[in-house]
Design a protein around this motif. Structure first.
Motif, mmCIF file in Angstrom:
data_model
loop_
_atom_site.group_PDB
_atom_site.id
_atom_site.type_symbol
_atom_site.label_atom_id
_atom_site.label_comp_id
_atom_site.label_asym_id
_atom_site.label_seq_id
_atom_site.Cartn_x
_atom_site.Cartn_y
_atom_site.Cartn_z
ATOM 1 N N LEU A 193 0.849 -1.213 0.000
ATOM 2 C CA LEU A 193 0.000 0.000 0.000
ATOM 3 C C LEU A 193 0.874 1.249 0.000
ATOM 4 O O LEU A 193 0.575 2.243 -0.683
ATOM 5 N N LEU A 205 -1.378 6.713 2.187
ATOM 6 C CA LEU A 205 -1.484 5.633 3.165
ATOM 7 C C LEU A 205 -2.153 6.181 4.427
ATOM 8 O O LEU A 205 -1.875 7.316 4.826
ATOM 9 N N PHE A 208 -2.755 3.377 10.780
ATOM 10 C CA PHE A 208 -3.849 2.937 11.659
ATOM 11 C C PHE A 208 -3.492 3.092 13.136
ATOM 12 O O PHE A 208 -3.083 2.134 13.794
ATOM 13 N N CYS A 219 1.960 0.734 15.707
ATOM 14 C CA CYS A 219 2.165 -0.701 15.974
ATOM 15 C C CYS A 219 3.532 -1.168 15.512
ATOM 16 O O CYS A 219 4.064 -0.683 14.507
ATOM 17 N N ARG A 221 5.882 -4.412 14.256
ATOM 18 C CA ARG A 221 5.851 -5.751 13.671
ATOM 19 C C ARG A 221 7.271 -6.205 13.332
ATOM 20 O O ARG A 221 8.158 -5.389 13.120
ATOM 21 N N ARG A 282 -7.069 0.073 13.608
ATOM 22 C CA ARG A 282 -7.795 -0.948 12.855
ATOM 23 C C ARG A 282 -8.194 -2.052 13.832
ATOM 24 O O ARG A 282 -7.351 -2.521 14.603
ATOM 25 N N ASP A 285 -5.999 -5.369 15.543
ATOM 26 C CA ASP A 285 -4.542 -5.218 15.522
ATOM 27 C C ASP A 285 -3.941 -5.340 16.922
ATOM 28 O O ASP A 285 -4.428 -4.725 17.866
HETATM 29 N N1 UDP Z 1 -1.032 -0.651 8.633
HETATM 30 C C1 UDP Z 1 -1.313 0.701 8.522
HETATM 31 N N2 UDP Z 1 -1.963 1.136 7.396
HETATM 32 C C2 UDP Z 1 -2.330 0.303 6.394
HETATM 33 C C3 UDP Z 1 -2.022 -1.069 6.501
HETATM 34 C C4 UDP Z 1 -1.380 -1.514 7.646
HETATM 35 O O1 UDP Z 1 -1.016 1.491 9.415
HETATM 36 O O2 UDP Z 1 -2.938 0.763 5.413
HETATM 37 C C5 UDP Z 1 -0.354 -1.133 9.841
HETATM 38 C C6 UDP Z 1 -1.175 -2.156 10.613
HETATM 39 O O3 UDP Z 1 -2.006 -1.524 11.556
HETATM 40 C C7 UDP Z 1 -0.066 -2.992 11.266
HETATM 41 C C8 UDP Z 1 1.087 -2.914 10.272
HETATM 42 O O4 UDP Z 1 0.820 -1.795 9.431
HETATM 43 O O5 UDP Z 1 0.355 -2.380 12.460
HETATM 44 C C9 UDP Z 1 1.204 -4.150 9.406
HETATM 45 O O6 UDP Z 1 -0.093 -4.433 8.875
HETATM 46 P P1 UDP Z 1 -0.321 -5.499 7.735
HETATM 47 O O7 UDP Z 1 -1.763 -5.447 7.339
HETATM 48 O O8 UDP Z 1 0.693 -5.305 6.647
HETATM 49 O O9 UDP Z 1 0.027 -6.886 8.434
HETATM 50 P P2 UDP Z 1 -0.572 -7.563 9.777
HETATM 51 O O10 UDP Z 1 0.311 -7.099 10.894
HETATM 52 O O11 UDP Z 1 -2.001 -7.171 9.919
HETATM 53 O O12 UDP Z 1 -0.404 -9.018 9.508
#
Ligand code: UDP
Length: 327
Positions: A193, A205, A208, A219, A221, A282, A285
Motif C-alpha cells: 500500500l 497511506l 492505523f 504498531c 511488527r 484498525r 490489531d
Molecule cells: N497498517 C497501517 N496502514 C495500512 C495497513 C497496515 O497502518 O494501510 C499497519 C497495521 O495496523 C499494522 C502494520 O501496518 O500495524 C502491518 O499491517 P499489515 O496489514 O501489513 O500486516 P498484519 O500485521 O495485519 O499481519
C-alpha cells in the motif's frame, strides 16, 4: 524428483515457495482456486485449479501426482475481513484445511508443512513470543490458524501425520529477480500500500493509530523477507524427510519496526516521499508482534539473509516497478 502439493501456490508466499522448491530439486504442484491467487504466478511446476473444500478434486490431484508432502499456504488472511466476516475464515481456513488434511491422510501423504501465524498468540504485555507462548488470538484469522494447528496434532495422534508448523510474523519483499512478487486484490498490507501511495497509484497511506503503547505510538511488527521465509519451508520439508517429527517454529528475525519506521525506511530506499495521513486504530490489531525465539535458527539451521528492512523494501519496489501491479 518428488512432487510437493503446494496449496495457494498462485498466491504471494506460495508462488515464492514454488520457486524455492524448484531450485531445491522438487516439482511443486500448485493447487489453488484462484479466488485470491493469480494463474500467471504459477511458473515453476504444474497447476491444478481446485478448492480446498472439494474433496473429490483433492483426491484426484493426490492420485495423479502422489506428492511426497503438502505445503499448505492457501488461506484467507486479512485481519479486518476476519473481524467482519468470521464465518468465511472458519469455513475456508478451518473447514478447507480439514478436508485437505483428510485427503492427505487418505492418500498416505503424511508429511505436512503448514503456514500458521503469530496472530495465534494475540496480545501479551512484556512477554517474549516464543513457540510456548499461550495462544490467545484476537481475531478469527488467528483463531482459524490455531484451529488448524489443533487438527494437525489430533491427526498425528490418530494417523501418524507429521507436521512442521511455521508461525509467520510479517512477510514482505519479493523475489529479487522479480519473477514473482506481492499482489493482493484488495490490498491491505502495509508495504505494497505504501509503495502504491509513493507511486501515486493509490491515495495516501492511512496510518492505523498513533496511540499505541510504543515509542512513536504506532504498531510494531517483525518483518521477514519472503525469500527467507520460503527457504525455511524447504528446510522444514527436509526436517520431515529426515524423520525428525512434528515441530513448531516461529519465523521472525526478532527485530521490530513501527509503522512510522517502515515509512521512513521506504522514503530512504525509494528516495520518494510517502504520502500518509493518520487514522484510527484498525480493529483486531495487536500493539506489538516480535518473535522472541531462534528455534528455527538453532534447530532447523535457518539463517535469514535478506530480511533487512532496506532489502525488503528495495525488492518489493523493484517488483512494483515491473508493472505487475497494473492488472
Ligand atoms: N497498517 C497501517 N496502514 C495500512 C495497513 C497496515 O497502518 O494501510 C499497519 C497495521 O495496523 C499494522 C502494520 O501496518 O500495524 C502491518 O499491517 P499489515 O496489514 O501489513 O500486516 P498484519 O500485521 O495485519 O499481519
Amino acid at each position: 524428483m518428488a512432487h510437493i502439493l503446494v496449496t495457494g501456490g498462485a498466491g504471494y508466499i506460495g508462488s515464492h515457495a514454488c520457486k524455492a522448491l524448484e531450485r531445491a530439486g522438487y516439482i511443486p504442484v500448485t493447487y489453488d482456486n484462484l479466488v485470491t491467487g493469480w494463474q500467471d504466478a504459477v511458473k515453476f511446476g504444474p497447476f491444478e485449479q481446485g478448492d480446498l473444500n472439494d474433496r473429490s478434486r483433492l483426491d484426484e490431484v493426490f492420485a495423479k501426482y502422489q506428492p511426497a508432502a503438502v505445503m499448505h499456504f492457501a488461506a484467507l488472511s486479512q485481519v479486518g475481513e476476519a473481524m467482519s466476516q468470521p464465518g468465511r475464515y472458519w469455513a475456508n481456513n478451518v473447514g478447507g484445511s480439514l478436508t485437505l488434511i483428510e485427503a492427505a491422510v487418505a492418500a498416505g501423504c503424511l508429511d505436512f508443512v503448514f503456514s500458521s501465524t503469530c496472530a495465534t498468540y494475540g496480545e501479551h504485555d512484556n512477554v517474549v513470543l516464543d513457540e510456548n507462548t499461550t495462544q490467545l488470538p484476537l481475531n478469527a484469522y488467528g483463531a482459524s490458524k490455531r484451529g488448524v494447528e489443533n487438527i494437525l496434532r489430533d491427526f498425528e495422534m490418530a494417523y501418524g501425520l507429521r507436521s512442521v508448523i511455521f508461525r509467520y510474523f510479517n512477510v514482505a519483499g519479493a523475489d529479487p529477480e522479480a519473477e514473482v512478487g506481492e499482489f493482493h486484490q484488495p490490498e491491505t498490507h502495509l508495504v505494497p500500500l505504501m509503495l502504491d501511495a509513493i507511486d501515486g497509484k493509490r491515495d495516501a497511506l492511512t496510518v492505523f493509530g498513533t496511540d499505541y503503547d510504543t515509542p512513536d505510538g504506532t504498531c510494531i511488527r517483525d518483518y521477514v523477507h519472503v525469500c527467507d521465509l520460503v527457504d525455511a519451508h524447504v528446510l522444514g520439508l527436509k526436517w520431515l524427510e529426515e524423520g525428525k517429527g512434528s515441530e513448531v517454529f516461529n519465523l521472525g528475525t526478532g527485530t521490530g519496526f513501527s509503522v512510522m519506521e517502515v515509512i521512513e525506511q521506504s522514503r530512504t530506499v525509494t528516495n520518494r516521499e510517502v504520502p500518509y495521513s493518520i487514522g484510527p486504530r484498525r480493529a483486531g490489531d495487536c500493539t506489538k508482534l516480535v518473535s522472541g525465539s531462534n528455534r528455527a535458527t538453532t534447530e532447523l539451521g535457518w539463517t535469514p539473509t535478506r530480511s533487512t528492512m532496506q532489502q525488503m523494501i528495495a525488492d518489493a519496489w523493484r517488483w512494483h516497478q515491473t508493472g505487475h501491479y497494473d492488472r
